[in-house]
Design a protein around this motif. Structure first.
Motif, PDB file in Angstrom:
ATOM      1  N   ASP A 506      11.333 -84.242 -31.134  1.00 55.27           N
ATOM      2  CA  ASP A 506      10.138 -84.348 -31.770  1.00 55.27           C
ATOM      3  C   ASP A 506       8.897 -84.344 -30.742  1.00 55.27           C
ATOM      4  OD1 ASP A 506      11.444 -85.153 -34.020  1.00 55.27           O
ATOM      5  OD2 ASP A 506      11.189 -87.095 -33.871  1.00 55.27           O
ATOM      6  N   GLU A 507       9.110 -84.698 -29.718  1.00 53.75           N
ATOM      7  CA  GLU A 507       7.837 -84.557 -28.609  1.00 53.75           C
ATOM      8  C   GLU A 507       7.709 -83.308 -28.186  1.00 53.75           C
ATOM      9  OE1 GLU A 507       8.464 -89.056 -26.559  1.00 53.75           O
ATOM     10  OE2 GLU A 507       9.320 -87.214 -25.488  1.00 53.75           O
ATOM     11  N   LYS A 508       9.057 -82.522 -28.144  1.00 53.90           N
ATOM     12  CA  LYS A 508       8.860 -80.826 -27.796  1.00 53.90           C
ATOM     13  C   LYS A 508       8.141 -80.378 -28.822  1.00 53.90           C
ATOM     14  CE  LYS A 508      13.232 -80.737 -25.062  1.00 53.90           C
ATOM     15  NZ  LYS A 508      14.604 -80.255 -25.130  1.00 53.90           N
ATOM     16  N   ILE A 509       8.377 -80.509 -30.021  1.00 53.87           N
ATOM     17  CA  ILE A 509       7.557 -79.884 -31.311  1.00 53.87           C
ATOM     18  C   ILE A 509       5.933 -80.063 -31.142  1.00 53.87           C
ATOM     19  CG2 ILE A 509       7.356 -79.883 -33.551  1.00 53.87           C
ATOM     20  CD1 ILE A 509      10.172 -80.600 -33.738  1.00 53.87           C
ATOM     21  N   VAL A 510       5.541 -81.381 -30.902  1.00 57.81           N
ATOM     22  CA  VAL A 510       4.384 -81.487 -30.710  1.00 57.81           C
ATOM     23  C   VAL A 510       3.663 -81.017 -29.537  1.00 57.81           C
ATOM     24  CG1 VAL A 510       2.755 -83.421 -30.306  1.00 57.81           C
ATOM     25  CG2 VAL A 510       4.513 -83.745 -32.041  1.00 57.81           C
ATOM     26  N   PHE A 511       4.332 -81.026 -28.338  1.00 55.57           N
ATOM     27  CA  PHE A 511       3.862 -80.516 -27.155  1.00 55.57           C
ATOM     28  C   PHE A 511       3.803 -78.974 -27.085  1.00 55.57           C
ATOM     29  CE2 PHE A 511       4.422 -79.161 -22.537  1.00 55.57           C
ATOM     30  CZ  PHE A 511       3.227 -79.945 -22.016  1.00 55.57           C
ATOM     31  N   ALA A 524      -6.277 -82.632 -36.972  1.00 56.70           N
ATOM     32  CA  ALA A 524      -5.747 -81.044 -37.163  1.00 56.70           C
ATOM     33  C   ALA A 524      -4.440 -80.915 -36.525  1.00 56.70           C
ATOM     34  CB  ALA A 524      -6.814 -80.414 -36.413  1.00 56.70           C
ATOM     35  N   LEU A 525      -4.170 -81.608 -35.678  1.00 56.03           N
ATOM     36  CA  LEU A 525      -2.674 -81.447 -34.871  1.00 56.03           C
ATOM     37  C   LEU A 525      -1.530 -81.844 -36.028  1.00 56.03           C
ATOM     38  CD1 LEU A 525      -0.686 -80.695 -32.588  1.00 56.03           C
ATOM     39  CD2 LEU A 525      -1.299 -83.242 -31.868  1.00 56.03           C
ATOM     40  N   LYS A 526      -2.029 -83.033 -36.506  1.00 56.33           N
ATOM     41  CA  LYS A 526      -0.947 -83.382 -37.392  1.00 56.33           C
ATOM     42  C   LYS A 526      -0.500 -82.768 -38.814  1.00 56.33           C
ATOM     43  CE  LYS A 526       0.065 -87.515 -39.933  1.00 56.33           C
ATOM     44  NZ  LYS A 526      -0.179 -88.918 -40.448  1.00 56.33           N
ATOM     45  N   THR A 527      -1.546 -81.709 -39.097  1.00 56.34           N
ATOM     46  CA  THR A 527      -1.390 -80.882 -40.301  1.00 56.34           C
ATOM     47  C   THR A 527      -0.502 -79.539 -39.701  1.00 56.34           C
ATOM     48  OG1 THR A 527      -3.321 -79.704 -39.591  1.00 56.34           O
ATOM     49  CG2 THR A 527      -3.789 -81.291 -41.337  1.00 56.34           C
ATOM     50  N   LYS A 535       7.788 -90.397 -37.064  1.00 49.91           N
ATOM     51  CA  LYS A 535       8.222 -89.499 -35.970  1.00 49.91           C
ATOM     52  C   LYS A 535       6.815 -89.030 -35.247  1.00 49.91           C
ATOM     53  CE  LYS A 535      12.775 -88.265 -37.485  1.00 49.91           C
ATOM     54  NZ  LYS A 535      13.537 -87.246 -37.739  1.00 49.91           N
ATOM     55  N   TRP A 536       5.823 -88.702 -35.785  1.00 51.12           N
ATOM     56  CA  TRP A 536       4.810 -88.139 -35.344  1.00 51.12           C
ATOM     57  C   TRP A 536       4.008 -89.076 -34.340  1.00 51.12           C
ATOM     58  CZ3 TRP A 536      -0.645 -88.994 -35.567  1.00 51.12           C
ATOM     59  CH2 TRP A 536      -1.403 -87.649 -35.110  1.00 51.12           C
ATOM     60  N   ASP A 537       3.727 -90.269 -34.742  1.00 51.18           N
ATOM     61  CA  ASP A 537       3.146 -91.347 -34.038  1.00 51.18           C
ATOM     62  C   ASP A 537       4.150 -91.648 -32.684  1.00 51.18           C
ATOM     63  OD1 ASP A 537       1.102 -91.666 -35.923  1.00 51.18           O
ATOM     64  OD2 ASP A 537       2.110 -93.426 -36.869  1.00 51.18           O
ATOM     65  N   LYS A 538       5.370 -91.825 -33.035  1.00 52.83           N
ATOM     66  CA  LYS A 538       6.285 -91.984 -31.834  1.00 52.83           C
ATOM     67  C   LYS A 538       5.984 -90.780 -30.807  1.00 52.83           C
ATOM     68  CE  LYS A 538      11.182 -93.365 -30.718  1.00 52.83           C
ATOM     69  NZ  LYS A 538      12.274 -93.726 -31.285  1.00 52.83           N
ATOM     70  N   ALA A 539       6.037 -89.593 -31.179  1.00 49.77           N
ATOM     71  CA  ALA A 539       5.985 -88.282 -30.318  1.00 49.77           C
ATOM     72  C   ALA A 539       4.821 -88.481 -29.369  1.00 49.77           C
ATOM     73  CB  ALA A 539       6.044 -87.003 -31.162  1.00 49.77           C
ATOM     74  N   ILE A 540       3.519 -88.606 -30.145  1.00 55.11           N
ATOM     75  CA  ILE A 540       2.079 -88.934 -29.486  1.00 55.11           C
ATOM     76  C   ILE A 540       2.494 -89.952 -28.473  1.00 55.11           C
ATOM     77  CG2 ILE A 540      -0.215 -89.332 -29.663  1.00 55.11           C
ATOM     78  CD1 ILE A 540       0.180 -86.645 -30.462  1.00 55.11           C
ATOM     79  N   LEU A 543       4.433 -88.824 -25.353  1.00 54.10           N
ATOM     80  CA  LEU A 543       3.824 -87.815 -24.410  1.00 54.10           C
ATOM     81  C   LEU A 543       2.673 -88.460 -23.620  1.00 54.10           C
ATOM     82  CD1 LEU A 543       3.622 -84.747 -27.057  1.00 54.10           C
ATOM     83  CD2 LEU A 543       4.914 -84.968 -25.265  1.00 54.10           C
ATOM     84  N   THR A 544       1.966 -89.413 -24.203  1.00 54.52           N
ATOM     85  CA  THR A 544       0.849 -90.026 -23.664  1.00 54.52           C
ATOM     86  C   THR A 544       1.613 -90.925 -22.535  1.00 54.52           C
ATOM     87  OG1 THR A 544       0.654 -91.616 -25.174  1.00 54.52           O
ATOM     88  CG2 THR A 544      -0.928 -89.739 -25.255  1.00 54.52           C
ATOM     89  N   LYS A 545       2.485 -91.429 -22.703  1.00 55.55           N
ATOM     90  CA  LYS A 545       3.108 -92.552 -21.880  1.00 55.55           C
ATOM     91  C   LYS A 545       3.773 -92.217 -20.626  1.00 55.55           C
ATOM     92  CE  LYS A 545       6.853 -95.932 -21.738  1.00 55.55           C
ATOM     93  NZ  LYS A 545       7.698 -96.969 -22.266  1.00 55.55           N
ATOM     94  N   ASN A 546       4.229 -90.883 -20.893  1.00 55.46           N
ATOM     95  CA  ASN A 546       4.711 -89.974 -19.711  1.00 55.46           C
ATOM     96  C   ASN A 546       3.915 -89.105 -19.027  1.00 55.46           C
ATOM     97  OD1 ASN A 546       7.246 -90.903 -20.056  1.00 55.46           O
ATOM     98  ND2 ASN A 546       8.082 -89.703 -21.737  1.00 55.46           N
ATOM     99  N   GLY A 547       2.591 -89.136 -19.193  1.00 56.32           N
ATOM    100  CA  GLY A 547       1.593 -88.430 -18.730  1.00 56.32           C
ATOM    101  C   GLY A 547       1.687 -86.907 -18.911  1.00 56.32           C
ATOM    102  N   LEU A 548       2.254 -86.789 -20.226  1.00 56.60           N
ATOM    103  CA  LEU A 548       2.163 -85.037 -20.587  1.00 56.60           C
ATOM    104  C   LEU A 548       0.895 -84.955 -21.539  1.00 56.60           C
ATOM    105  CD1 LEU A 548       5.954 -84.934 -21.271  1.00 56.60           C
ATOM    106  CD2 LEU A 548       4.755 -83.887 -19.325  1.00 56.60           C
ATOM    107  N   ALA A 549       0.231 -85.882 -22.015  1.00 51.01           N
ATOM    108  CA  ALA A 549      -1.116 -85.564 -22.798  1.00 51.01           C
ATOM    109  C   ALA A 549      -1.790 -86.795 -22.712  1.00 51.01           C
ATOM    110  CB  ALA A 549      -0.580 -85.394 -24.189  1.00 51.01           C
ATOM    111  N   LYS A 550      -2.964 -86.426 -23.125  1.00 46.84           N
ATOM    112  CA  LYS A 550      -3.977 -87.841 -23.289  1.00 46.84           C
ATOM    113  C   LYS A 550      -4.785 -87.523 -24.527  1.00 46.84           C
ATOM    114  CE  LYS A 550      -7.925 -86.111 -20.274  1.00 46.84           C
ATOM    115  NZ  LYS A 550      -8.561 -86.530 -19.110  1.00 46.84           N
ATOM    116  N   VAL A 551      -5.211 -88.929 -25.106  1.00 49.63           N
ATOM    117  CA  VAL A 551      -5.944 -88.845 -26.235  1.00 49.63           C
ATOM    118  C   VAL A 551      -7.501 -89.364 -25.732  1.00 49.63           C
ATOM    119  CG1 VAL A 551      -6.374 -90.031 -28.400  1.00 49.63           C
ATOM    120  CG2 VAL A 551      -4.147 -89.289 -27.566  1.00 49.63           C
TER     121      VAL A 551
END
Length: 563
Positions: A506-511, A524-527, A535-540, A543-551
């Motif tokens: 799931d994280e790979k799909i979002v990333f 917009a990303l969620k759409t 699953k979407w919330d868990k993926a975000i 990604l943020t916990k592992n330093g791959l994305a930030k909000v």
């Protein structure tokens, strides 16, 4: 750290070597007395030699093996024969070490004698060898199929620039480029020192970014508790040395501009600047064309080179065209005596994008850059720039609207910029103040800083002086037919590597969506993601916990970006 299968095997071999009492990283010096080039140039059958380098080819054939060693100058074939290496019945050195534990890429030292194979190959017959350094990662060496086609080459630019140390090992032409770079700097340095000029060093950390108009890198000096800037030019400091009594000074200056990166620009680059007292821009043009011809001969053995499909000849003399004549020739518009509004109107009629923030100098620069610059393939001096474009340049001796400045154009690109330096402190202050006013209007070509210490130095008197700057990286591009500046820099600036963190499906799909649309509004990303809310919330969150994305929270909403 996850290891590949080959990396695990090499570490096992490392342990086996140590178990045999062999230090895979011995501390002693190794008495190399020949290189591959010296051997080939002075080949003598039966001569004893000591060489060292990387093992780049290895073909084991029972008790004998052929291999290839690569040193700093090239490659030489070596021949291992068990009976030649081993003493008595001791077969371990060849059987247990070379055949089983030495890998491609390992550094080895070899003592042996020279001989020629039946096919005429100059070769070293190995009498003794030592492991000098064990490699733990396999080299990405190219392979050749039965038809002679090469594949699996290490040619991805991203990897090559990021791992230049590997690039240099497996792509010999890359090293040739940087050998030529050294030759260029040496040739230019000797040309200046032979003329009696002194190489100097000026500060990289400066209290204000002076000498050019560019966005600086900003840092902080903790002891002084003041902001400092990485230099965008060394011009003003070098001219202070002319004030101080030097007749000629030059510097190969690492220069930093916090601006865009592309195939011709890197935030950190090398500029050569030279200033000579009692000279003017006419003298500097003569000097420059002799300098460049000298450098081309030193680097390539010829004044001619090829760049982007064009044969360029650096042989002096070069054509000289005024900026006014160039614009008139290619556009039909004469900028002489025209007001800012008249030039702006003409630029709009030429289809150029201009705005009210652009002063007269910026407008003229835009016209020249879009309509004229690209037409100059052979080295050409563009001279006599309008005063508004040249705040550090002396007023033209016959036309007060112009300055005594030239730029050297090659293949539609600027290589050198030079002036008869402005040494009137009152005029210089007025020019600086006019630049600050333009910067206040939003002109990004104008400087917003006034260097009062430089003005003070001029008040003590600076003799008539001519100065010039040459972009060394761009010069290297011309001399080696490289259209990307990254090819002539050992370590160009790169984006940080993507962090190697295990991701869920799931994280790979979002990333993967995020990489191509970053930053993007969370809604917009969620759409774009076909996942349930949970699953979407868990993926975000993952990604943020592992330093791959930030909000980021902004007035417009929540935005997420890949790191």
């Amino acid at each position: 750290m996850q290891l590949s299968e080959q990396e695990q095997v090499r570490r096992e071999k490392l342990s086996q070597l140590r178990a045999l009492g062999i230090n895979p990283y011995p501390p002693e010096l190794y008495p190399v007395d020949h290189t591959s080039t010296v051997i080939k140039q002075n080949f003598e059958e039966g001569k004893k030699v000591v060489i060292a380098g990387r093992l780049m080819r290895k073909k084991v054939q029972g008790k004998a093996s052929f291999a290839e060693i690569q040193d700093s100058e090239g490659r030489i074939q070596v021949y291992f024969n068990r009976d030649e290496i081993c003493l008595g019945d001791d077969k371990t050195l060849y059987n247990d070490v070379f055949k089983k534990l030495i890998d491609l890429g390992d550094f080895v030292g070899i003592e042996g004698t020279l001989f020629t194979t039946q096919v005429g190959e100059m070769t070293v017959l190995v009498k003794d060898f030592i492991l000098l350094s064990k490699t733990l990662r396999p080299l990405p060496l190219p392979k050749t199929d039965a038809e002679g086609n090469v594949y699996d080459e290490f040619n991805d630019p991203e990897l090559r620039y990021r791992q230049r140390y590997v690039d240099l090992v497996v792509n010999p032409k890359v090293k040739e480029t940087f050998v030529k770079r050294t030759k260029l700097f040496n040739a230019m340095r000797s040309f200046f020192t032979d003329a009696g000029y002194y190489e100097v060093e000026t500060p990289i950390l400066q209290p204000i970014p002076g000498g050019a108009a560019a966005r600086p890198f900003i840092t902080h000096h903790n002891s002084l508790d003041v902001p400092m800037y990485l230099r965008i030019a060394c011009e003003l400091y070098l001219k202070k040395l002319i004030v101080g009594g030097f007749d000629g000074v030059f510097e190969f200056a690492k220069t930093f501009r916090n601006e865009g990166m592309d195939r011709t620009h890197n935030p950190e680059f090398t500029m050569m600047e030279i200033y000579v007292a009692y000279k003017d821009y006419n003298w500097m043009m003569d000097f420059t064309e002799k300098l460049l011809e000298h450098c081309a001969l030193a680097v390539n053995g010829s004044s001619k080179t090829v760049f982007a499909g064009n044969e360029i000849d650096f042989k002096a003399p070069y054509a000289r065209v005024t900026m006014t004549d160039s614009i008139k020739h290619f556009t039909g518009f004469d900028i002489s005596g025209k007001t800012e509004e008249e030039i702006r109107k003409a630029a709009i009629e030429m289809g150029l994008e201009v705005d009210e923030s652009m002063g007269k100098g910026k407008l003229i620069d835009e016209i020249f850059g879009e309509k004229c610059e690209g037409n100059y393939i052979q080295p050409t001096f563009i001279t006599d720039y309008p005063k508004e474009m040249s705040p550090l340049t002396k007023e033209h001796r016959t036309n007060p609207d112009l300055t005594e400045r030239f730029e050297l154009m090659i293949c539609g690109k600027e290589l050198a910029n030079a002036y008869s330096e402005l040494n009137d402190p009152i005029d210089q202050r007025e020019r600086f103040e006019a630049q600050v006013e333009l910067a206040g209007r939003g002109d990004d070509e104008a400087t917003e800083f006034i260097d009062n210490d430089f003005l003070r130095s001029l008040e003590y008197g600076m003799p008539p002086t001519s100065g010039m700057g040459i972009g060394m990286d761009r010069f290297m591009m011309f001399l080696t037919d490289n259209e990307s500046i990254q090819e002539v820099l050992f370590f160009p600036q790169m984006k940080p590597e993507t962090k190697q963190v295990a991701m869920s499906d799931d994280e790979k799909i979002v990333f993967n969506i995020l990489k191509d649309n970053s930053p993007i509004d969370l809604v917009a990303l969620k759409t774009q993601v076909d996942l349930s809310n949970k699953k979407w919330d868990k993926a975000i969150k993952g990604l943020t916990k592992n330093g791959l994305a930030k909000v980021n929270k902004t007035d417009e909403g929540l935005f997420v970006e890949a790191l």
